[in-house]
Write a protein that holds these residues in place. Structure first.
Motif, PDB file in Angstrom:
ATOM      1  N   GLY A 137      15.074  18.440   8.211  1.00 23.05           N
ATOM      2  CA  GLY A 137      15.902  19.578   7.848  1.00 23.05           C
ATOM      3  C   GLY A 137      15.050  20.695   7.295  1.00 23.05           C
ATOM      4  O   GLY A 137      13.823  20.581   7.180  1.00 23.05           O
ATOM      5  N   PRO A 138      15.667  21.791   6.918  1.00 25.66           N
ATOM      6  CA  PRO A 138      14.921  22.934   6.393  1.00 25.66           C
ATOM      7  C   PRO A 138      14.513  22.732   4.943  1.00 25.66           C
ATOM      8  O   PRO A 138      14.894  21.756   4.292  1.00 25.66           O
ATOM      9  CB  PRO A 138      15.935  24.069   6.511  1.00 25.66           C
ATOM     10  N   VAL A 139      13.744  23.673   4.443  1.00 19.82           N
ATOM     11  CA  VAL A 139      13.497  23.811   3.013  1.00 19.82           C
ATOM     12  C   VAL A 139      14.569  24.741   2.468  1.00 19.82           C
ATOM     13  O   VAL A 139      14.914  25.741   3.089  1.00 19.82           O
ATOM     14  CB  VAL A 139      12.095  24.394   2.744  1.00 19.82           C
ATOM     15  N   HIS A 194       6.402  23.696   9.024  1.00 21.19           N
ATOM     16  CA  HIS A 194       6.853  24.323  10.269  1.00 21.19           C
ATOM     17  C   HIS A 194       8.366  24.174  10.439  1.00 21.19           C
ATOM     18  O   HIS A 194       8.860  23.805  11.508  1.00 21.19           O
ATOM     19  CB  HIS A 194       6.127  23.711  11.481  1.00 21.19           C
ATOM     20  N   VAL A 195       9.089  24.465   9.361  1.00 17.10           N
ATOM     21  CA  VAL A 195      10.548  24.410   9.392  1.00 17.10           C
ATOM     22  C   VAL A 195      11.111  25.710   8.829  1.00 17.10           C
ATOM     23  O   VAL A 195      10.383  26.519   8.246  1.00 17.10           O
ATOM     24  CB  VAL A 195      11.102  23.211   8.583  1.00 17.10           C
ATOM     25  N   GLY A 196      12.416  25.909   9.011  1.00 19.40           N
ATOM     26  CA  GLY A 196      13.069  27.092   8.492  1.00 19.40           C
ATOM     27  C   GLY A 196      13.299  27.020   6.994  1.00 19.40           C
ATOM     28  O   GLY A 196      13.176  25.951   6.372  1.00 19.40           O
ATOM     29  N   LEU A 197      13.632  28.171   6.440  1.00 15.34           N
ATOM     30  CA  LEU A 197      13.894  28.282   5.005  1.00 15.34           C
ATOM     31  C   LEU A 197      15.292  28.842   4.800  1.00 15.34           C
ATOM     32  O   LEU A 197      15.626  29.901   5.329  1.00 15.34           O
ATOM     33  CB  LEU A 197      12.865  29.206   4.354  1.00 15.34           C
ATOM     34  N   VAL A 198      16.110  28.123   4.049  1.00 15.39           N
ATOM     35  CA  VAL A 198      17.442  28.587   3.678  1.00 15.39           C
ATOM     36  C   VAL A 198      17.361  29.101   2.246  1.00 15.39           C
ATOM     37  O   VAL A 198      17.066  28.335   1.322  1.00 15.39           O
ATOM     38  CB  VAL A 198      18.495  27.461   3.785  1.00 15.39           C
ATOM     39  N   ALA A 199      17.604  30.393   2.075  1.00 14.91           N
ATOM     40  CA  ALA A 199      17.543  31.021   0.751  1.00 14.91           C
ATOM     41  C   ALA A 199      18.962  31.259   0.263  1.00 14.91           C
ATOM     42  O   ALA A 199      19.707  32.052   0.839  1.00 14.91           O
ATOM     43  CB  ALA A 199      16.770  32.339   0.826  1.00 14.91           C
ATOM     44  N   VAL A 200      19.341  30.556  -0.796  1.00 16.54           N
ATOM     45  CA  VAL A 200      20.725  30.562  -1.274  1.00 16.54           C
ATOM     46  C   VAL A 200      20.837  31.374  -2.552  1.00 16.54           C
ATOM     47  O   VAL A 200      20.173  31.084  -3.551  1.00 16.54           O
ATOM     48  CB  VAL A 200      21.231  29.125  -1.529  1.00 16.54           C
ATOM     49  N   HIS A 201      21.680  32.384  -2.503  1.00 15.43           N
ATOM     50  CA  HIS A 201      21.976  33.187  -3.686  1.00 15.43           C
ATOM     51  C   HIS A 201      23.458  33.004  -4.005  1.00 15.43           C
ATOM     52  O   HIS A 201      24.326  33.573  -3.352  1.00 15.43           O
ATOM     53  CB  HIS A 201      21.656  34.657  -3.415  1.00 15.43           C
ATOM     54  N   ALA A 202      23.741  32.145  -4.975  1.00 19.63           N
ATOM     55  CA  ALA A 202      25.122  31.915  -5.409  1.00 19.63           C
ATOM     56  C   ALA A 202      25.346  32.782  -6.631  1.00 19.63           C
ATOM     57  O   ALA A 202      24.798  32.523  -7.699  1.00 19.63           O
ATOM     58  CB  ALA A 202      25.347  30.439  -5.722  1.00 19.63           C
ATOM     59  N   TRP A 203      26.146  33.828  -6.498  1.00 18.07           N
ATOM     60  CA  TRP A 203      26.138  34.879  -7.508  1.00 18.07           C
ATOM     61  C   TRP A 203      27.282  34.836  -8.499  1.00 18.07           C
ATOM     62  O   TRP A 203      27.606  35.825  -9.134  1.00 18.07           O
ATOM     63  CB  TRP A 203      26.080  36.257  -6.856  1.00 18.07           C
ATOM     64  N   SER A 204      27.857  33.663  -8.678  1.00 24.35           N
ATOM     65  CA  SER A 204      28.838  33.506  -9.746  1.00 24.35           C
ATOM     66  C   SER A 204      28.495  32.284 -10.567  1.00 24.35           C
ATOM     67  O   SER A 204      28.039  31.282 -10.034  1.00 24.35           O
ATOM     68  CB  SER A 204      30.249  33.352  -9.177  1.00 24.35           C
ATOM     69  N   ASP A 205      28.699  32.350 -11.865  1.00 22.80           N
ATOM     70  CA  ASP A 205      28.463  31.207 -12.745  1.00 22.80           C
ATOM     71  C   ASP A 205      29.759  30.564 -13.219  1.00 22.80           C
ATOM     72  O   ASP A 205      29.752  29.701 -14.083  1.00 22.80           O
ATOM     73  CB  ASP A 205      27.645  31.634 -13.968  1.00 22.80           C
ATOM     74  N   ILE A 206      30.893  31.018 -12.654  1.00 15.66           N
ATOM     75  CA  ILE A 206      32.184  30.448 -13.031  1.00 15.66           C
ATOM     76  C   ILE A 206      32.981  30.160 -11.776  1.00 15.66           C
ATOM     77  O   ILE A 206      32.677  30.645 -10.693  1.00 15.66           O
ATOM     78  CB  ILE A 206      32.994  31.405 -13.939  1.00 15.66           C
ATOM     79  N   ARG A 227      21.504  18.531   3.698  1.00 19.29           N
ATOM     80  CA  ARG A 227      20.976  18.721   5.057  1.00 19.29           C
ATOM     81  C   ARG A 227      19.529  19.208   5.037  1.00 19.29           C
ATOM     82  O   ARG A 227      19.032  19.741   6.018  1.00 19.29           O
ATOM     83  CB  ARG A 227      21.844  19.730   5.812  1.00 19.29           C
ATOM     84  N   ALA A 228      18.857  19.051   3.898  1.00 21.43           N
ATOM     85  CA  ALA A 228      17.506  19.584   3.732  1.00 21.43           C
ATOM     86  C   ALA A 228      16.493  18.470   3.498  1.00 21.43           C
ATOM     87  O   ALA A 228      16.840  17.373   3.070  1.00 21.43           O
ATOM     88  CB  ALA A 228      17.475  20.558   2.561  1.00 21.43           C
ATOM     89  N   GLN A 229      15.220  18.782   3.778  1.00 17.33           N
ATOM     90  CA  GLN A 229      14.155  17.839   3.449  1.00 17.33           C
ATOM     91  C   GLN A 229      13.533  18.127   2.101  1.00 17.33           C
ATOM     92  O   GLN A 229      12.811  17.298   1.545  1.00 17.33           O
ATOM     93  CB  GLN A 229      13.070  17.846   4.525  1.00 17.33           C
ATOM     94  N   LEU A 230      13.842  19.306   1.550  1.00 17.80           N
ATOM     95  CA  LEU A 230      13.263  19.689   0.265  1.00 17.80           C
ATOM     96  C   LEU A 230      14.091  20.804  -0.351  1.00 17.80           C
ATOM     97  O   LEU A 230      14.464  21.758   0.334  1.00 17.80           O
ATOM     98  CB  LEU A 230      11.821  20.166   0.466  1.00 17.80           C
ATOM     99  N   LEU A 231      14.373  20.690  -1.640  1.00 19.04           N
ATOM    100  CA  LEU A 231      15.088  21.714  -2.401  1.00 19.04           C
ATOM    101  C   LEU A 231      14.170  22.225  -3.501  1.00 19.04           C
ATOM    102  O   LEU A 231      13.519  21.438  -4.189  1.00 19.04           O
ATOM    103  CB  LEU A 231      16.359  21.129  -3.015  1.00 19.04           C
ATOM    104  N   THR A 273      19.671  14.054  -3.356  1.00 18.64           N
ATOM    105  CA  THR A 273      18.950  12.932  -2.786  1.00 18.64           C
ATOM    106  C   THR A 273      17.578  13.338  -2.275  1.00 18.64           C
ATOM    107  O   THR A 273      16.608  12.577  -2.405  1.00 18.64           O
ATOM    108  CB  THR A 273      19.764  12.303  -1.635  1.00 18.64           C
ATOM    109  N   CYS A 274      17.469  14.508  -1.680  1.00 23.86           N
ATOM    110  CA  CYS A 274      16.183  14.927  -1.128  1.00 23.86           C
ATOM    111  C   CYS A 274      15.221  15.273  -2.265  1.00 23.86           C
ATOM    112  O   CYS A 274      15.650  15.517  -3.397  1.00 23.86           O
ATOM    113  CB  CYS A 274      16.365  16.124  -0.200  1.00 23.86           C
ATOM    114  N   PRO A 275      13.926  15.304  -2.001  1.00 22.16           N
ATOM    115  CA  PRO A 275      12.967  15.717  -3.036  1.00 22.16           C
ATOM    116  C   PRO A 275      13.297  17.090  -3.585  1.00 22.16           C
ATOM    117  O   PRO A 275      13.734  17.986  -2.852  1.00 22.16           O
ATOM    118  CB  PRO A 275      11.624  15.711  -2.290  1.00 22.16           C
TER     119      PRO A 275
END
Length: 292
Positions: free
Chosen positions: A155-157, A182-194, A254-258, A285-287
């Motif tokens: 999976g991606p990073v 050599h994998v894709g990167l998913v950049a997650v910006h979750a912009w609420s804390d509530i 769905r990732a190999q690394l977080l 579960t992933c590293p």
């Protein structure tokens, strides 16, 4: 520079072998030395009860040698024919202190996590917590998986981005890790804390689309410099109206690394580990790499 800084991995027995395997692959990716570290008590150490025979410590020393020999065997196998420089290190006293001292000159510290029982699931061990919180380099926590080798996870990073300087080290690490794999990167910006649904804000006239556009622009700005440095890394930007831990946990399935920063938005300087990082340490579960 980190070119010749080592990958340091704690070896505490069978539960650390997947961490050793993952760390060996990481050493290959970065052409870095690998240091296998274990700690035993020694005669005269503070906290060791008086009257314990010297034979007890001889047996502990022998066990430590066996642990390290087995760990080196696993590391060589994980290197898959690549020649890596492996150092064997035995210390005495506190495992957390040993790893924290080594974090001062390490590229990364890797620790295993075996959380099968209810107590382990509820709370990381004191060594893991201390190292993740206070290490002076990125720390990778590798969970022991009962039916899957950690190096077989695909999976991606995935990286968490909060739009502040706190996530910049995580972004830098994420691009480098994705490039090496050599994998894709998913950049997650979750912009609420509530929880906005529970707060009754949806349908209140708030301009969600405009806010989403602003947050996507903030995410793009956070990624811009690194994307230019790593043109071969395909980046998938994700901005969601959600608490960070919810979406990052889902993406990690769905990732190999977080990869996350050590602190989130608005954290006090004295709070060295943010609530999102702490929650993910208990649940993914992933590293997981926590980048200070």
């Amino acid at each position: 520079m980190t070119a010749h800084k080592p990958i340091v991995v704690g070896v505490d027995g069978q539960s650390a072998l997947q961490a050793v395997t993952w760390a060996a692959r990481e050493a290959v990716y970065h052409d870095a030395p690998l240091v296998l570290v274990t700690v035993t008590s020694a005669f005269g150490d503070p906290g060791v009860p008086a009257g314990i025979p010297a034979r007890f410590f001889d047996d502990k020393e022998l066990d430590a040698r066996k642990r390290l020999a087995k760990a080196e065997e696993f590391a060589r196998a994980a290197a898959d024919g690549h020649d890596i420089d492996i150092e064997i290190a035995r210390g005495t006293g506190s495992p957390a202190h040993e790893l924290l001292e080594r974090s001062k000159t390490a590229r990364m510290v890797v620790i295993g996590s075996n959380r099968y029982g209810p107590v382990e699931r509820a709370l990381l061990g004191s060594v893991s917590t201390a190292v993740v919180t206070h290490a002076q380099c990125p720390v990778a926590v590798v969970r022991e998986l009962p039916h899957t080798e950690v190096t077989e996870i695909v999976g991606p990073v995935v990286v968490g981005v909060d739009g502040t300087a706190n996530s910049e080290p995580a972004i830098s690490v994420a691009f480098e890790e994705a490039a090496q794999r050599h994998v894709g990167l998913v950049a997650v910006h979750a912009w609420s804390d509530i929880d906005l649904d529970l707060a009754g804000w949806r349908g209140s006239g708030f301009e969600w689309e405009k806010q989403h556009t602003r947050e996507m622009a903030l995410l793009a700005e956070s990624l811009a410099g690194r994307a230019e440095d790593y043109p071969d890394v395909k980046v998938q930007p994700v901005a969601v109206i959600d608490r960070p831990v919810h979406n990052l946990r889902a993406q990690a399935e769905r990732a190999q690394l977080l990869i996350v920063g050590s602190r989130g938005r608005g954290g006090f300087a004295s709070m060295l580990l943010g609530s999102t990082s702490r929650a993910l340490l208990h649940s993914v579960t992933c590293p997981l790499i926590v980048a200070r």
